[in-house]
Scaffold this motif. Sequence first.
Motif, mmCIF file in Angstrom:
data_model
loop_
_atom_site.group_PDB
_atom_site.id
_atom_site.type_symbol
_atom_site.label_atom_id
_atom_site.label_comp_id
_atom_site.label_asym_id
_atom_site.label_seq_id
_atom_site.Cartn_x
_atom_site.Cartn_y
_atom_site.Cartn_z
ATOM 1 N N GLN A 1 10.479 -34.433 21.852
ATOM 2 C CA GLN A 1 9.531 -34.832 20.831
ATOM 3 C C GLN A 1 8.727 -36.012 21.348
ATOM 4 O OE1 GLN A 1 11.201 -35.075 17.004
ATOM 5 N NE2 GLN A 1 9.452 -36.074 16.070
ATOM 6 N N VAL A 2 7.426 -35.956 21.147
ATOM 7 C CA VAL A 2 6.555 -36.987 21.695
ATOM 8 C C VAL A 2 6.173 -37.977 20.609
ATOM 9 C CG1 VAL A 2 4.473 -35.600 21.273
ATOM 10 C CG2 VAL A 2 4.463 -37.359 23.056
ATOM 11 N N GLN A 3 6.105 -39.241 20.992
ATOM 12 C CA GLN A 3 5.629 -40.297 20.107
ATOM 13 C C GLN A 3 4.268 -40.768 20.622
ATOM 14 O OE1 GLN A 3 9.079 -40.790 21.445
ATOM 15 N NE2 GLN A 3 9.544 -39.398 19.748
ATOM 16 N N LEU A 4 3.379 -41.050 19.692
ATOM 17 C CA LEU A 4 2.005 -41.437 20.037
ATOM 18 C C LEU A 4 1.661 -42.771 19.389
ATOM 19 C CD1 LEU A 4 0.343 -37.964 19.386
ATOM 20 C CD2 LEU A 4 1.075 -38.886 21.590
ATOM 21 N N VAL A 5 1.052 -43.664 20.163
ATOM 22 C CA VAL A 5 0.651 -44.957 19.651
ATOM 23 C C VAL A 5 -0.788 -45.225 20.054
ATOM 24 C CG1 VAL A 5 1.087 -47.430 19.652
ATOM 25 C CG2 VAL A 5 3.010 -45.837 19.788
ATOM 26 N N GLU A 6 -1.660 -45.361 19.038
ATOM 27 C CA GLU A 6 -3.077 -45.650 19.294
ATOM 28 C C GLU A 6 -3.309 -47.151 19.371
ATOM 29 O OE1 GLU A 6 -3.084 -42.141 16.235
ATOM 30 O OE2 GLU A 6 -2.009 -44.012 16.541
ATOM 31 N N SER A 7 -4.351 -47.518 20.080
ATOM 32 C CA SER A 7 -4.785 -48.908 20.153
ATOM 33 C C SER A 7 -6.271 -48.920 20.488
ATOM 34 C CB SER A 7 -3.988 -49.680 21.203
ATOM 35 O OG SER A 7 -4.178 -49.117 22.487
ATOM 36 N N GLY A 8 -6.873 -50.108 20.324
ATOM 37 C CA GLY A 8 -8.260 -50.272 20.719
ATOM 38 C C GLY A 8 -9.257 -50.285 19.577
ATOM 39 N N GLY A 9 -8.796 -50.080 18.362
ATOM 40 C CA GLY A 9 -9.709 -50.136 17.232
ATOM 41 C C GLY A 9 -10.155 -51.558 16.948
ATOM 42 N N GLY A 10 -11.111 -51.678 16.036
ATOM 43 C CA GLY A 10 -11.595 -52.997 15.669
ATOM 44 C C GLY A 10 -12.916 -52.928 14.954
ATOM 45 N N LEU A 11 -13.547 -54.087 14.842
ATOM 46 C CA LEU A 11 -14.845 -54.232 14.168
ATOM 47 C C LEU A 11 -15.928 -54.362 15.232
ATOM 48 C CD1 LEU A 11 -16.604 -54.762 11.646
ATOM 49 C CD2 LEU A 11 -15.984 -57.178 11.869
ATOM 50 N N VAL A 12 -16.976 -53.573 15.095
ATOM 51 C CA VAL A 12 -18.068 -53.604 16.059
ATOM 52 C C VAL A 12 -19.383 -53.388 15.312
ATOM 53 C CG1 VAL A 12 -17.897 -51.130 16.554
ATOM 54 C CG2 VAL A 12 -18.860 -52.669 18.273
ATOM 55 N N GLN A 13 -20.446 -53.951 15.848
ATOM 56 C CA GLN A 13 -21.764 -53.746 15.245
ATOM 57 C C GLN A 13 -22.322 -52.377 15.624
ATOM 58 O OE1 GLN A 13 -24.201 -57.088 16.458
ATOM 59 N NE2 GLN A 13 -23.661 -58.225 14.605
ATOM 60 N N ALA A 14 -23.185 -51.874 14.787
ATOM 61 C CA ALA A 14 -23.847 -50.606 15.078
ATOM 62 C C ALA A 14 -24.532 -50.683 16.445
ATOM 63 C CB ALA A 14 -24.862 -50.278 13.994
ATOM 64 N N GLY A 15 -24.380 -49.601 17.206
ATOM 65 C CA GLY A 15 -24.917 -49.564 18.552
ATOM 66 C C GLY A 15 -23.934 -49.997 19.614
ATOM 67 N N GLY A 16 -22.819 -50.574 19.182
ATOM 68 C CA GLY A 16 -21.816 -51.042 20.117
ATOM 69 C C GLY A 16 -20.873 -49.954 20.583
ATOM 70 N N SER A 17 -19.868 -50.374 21.334
ATOM 71 C CA SER A 17 -18.909 -49.429 21.922
ATOM 72 C C SER A 17 -17.478 -49.904 21.699
ATOM 73 C CB SER A 17 -19.149 -49.297 23.434
ATOM 74 O OG SER A 17 -20.424 -48.780 23.717
ATOM 75 N N LEU A 18 -16.589 -48.939 21.669
ATOM 76 C CA LEU A 18 -15.154 -49.192 21.648
ATOM 77 C C LEU A 18 -14.477 -48.117 22.474
ATOM 78 C CD1 LEU A 18 -14.280 -50.025 17.909
ATOM 79 C CD2 LEU A 18 -14.118 -51.591 19.858
ATOM 80 N N ARG A 19 -13.327 -48.464 23.025
ATOM 81 C CA ARG A 19 -12.511 -47.482 23.738
ATOM 82 C C ARG A 19 -11.135 -47.442 23.103
ATOM 83 N NH1 ARG A 19 -9.777 -47.677 29.725
ATOM 84 N NH2 ARG A 19 -10.037 -45.478 30.292
ATOM 85 N N LEU A 20 -10.812 -46.304 22.542
ATOM 86 C CA LEU A 20 -9.488 -46.106 21.972
ATOM 87 C C LEU A 20 -8.556 -45.533 23.021
ATOM 88 C CD1 LEU A 20 -10.380 -44.512 18.511
ATOM 89 C CD2 LEU A 20 -10.282 -46.934 19.161
ATOM 90 N N SER A 21 -7.302 -45.954 22.941
ATOM 91 C CA SER A 21 -6.263 -45.418 23.810
ATOM 92 C C SER A 21 -5.137 -44.865 22.954
ATOM 93 C CB SER A 21 -5.704 -46.506 24.732
ATOM 94 O OG SER A 21 -6.700 -47.036 25.569
ATOM 95 N N CYS A 22 -4.461 -43.878 23.486
ATOM 96 C CA CYS A 22 -3.309 -43.300 22.805
ATOM 97 C C CYS A 22 -2.230 -43.079 23.860
ATOM 98 C CB CYS A 22 -3.686 -41.994 22.128
ATOM 99 S SG CYS A 22 -2.290 -41.084 21.427
ATOM 100 N N ALA A 23 -1.172 -43.863 23.767
ATOM 101 C CA ALA A 23 -0.080 -43.781 24.735
ATOM 102 C C ALA A 23 1.020 -42.878 24.193
ATOM 103 C CB ALA A 23 0.470 -45.166 25.015
ATOM 104 N N ALA A 24 1.470 -41.969 25.031
ATOM 105 C CA ALA A 24 2.507 -41.016 24.639
ATOM 106 C C ALA A 24 3.820 -41.337 25.332
ATOM 107 C CB ALA A 24 2.073 -39.604 24.990
ATOM 108 N N SER A 25 4.903 -41.063 24.634
ATOM 109 C CA SER A 25 6.239 -41.223 25.207
ATOM 110 C C SER A 25 7.177 -40.193 24.601
ATOM 111 C CB SER A 25 6.778 -42.634 24.952
ATOM 112 O OG SER A 25 6.905 -42.874 23.561
#
Length: 127
Positions: A1-25
């Motif tokens: 069974q795999v566990q998933l943990v997301e990270s990288g979210g947050g507050l950003v202005q329109a036009g900006g960028s974010l990179r989300l990650s999801c680590a599996a174990s």
Amino acid sequence: QVQLVESGGGLVQAGGSLRLSCAASGGTFSRYAMGWFRQAPEKERDFVAAISMSGRNTYYADSVKGRFTISRDNAKNTVYLQMNSLKPEDTAVYYCAADPTTSAWGFNVNEYKYGYWGQGTQVTVSS
């Protein structure tokens, strides 16, 4: 069974960028197609992007095509979602999910095919 943990979210202005990650174990990551979904307040959870086991094939919702990029690093057991040119309507909780049912080159847009889910990470885009 795999566990998933997301990270990288947050507050950003329109036009900006974010990179989300999801680590599996806890499982063999390279045997799962992976997907990203999102859920805005008082709305249903929607498909965003998916990637096949090898990473060769990807698919995007029309609303994010050309702005978001899904990728994976099987050596690091991690899937990513690079989000560029963000808009206020991208505001949502973003979830990664693992799908054990597809072929090696396939993926699903149907959330009910995904057997494993992370807890989600909030993305807020201000105007």
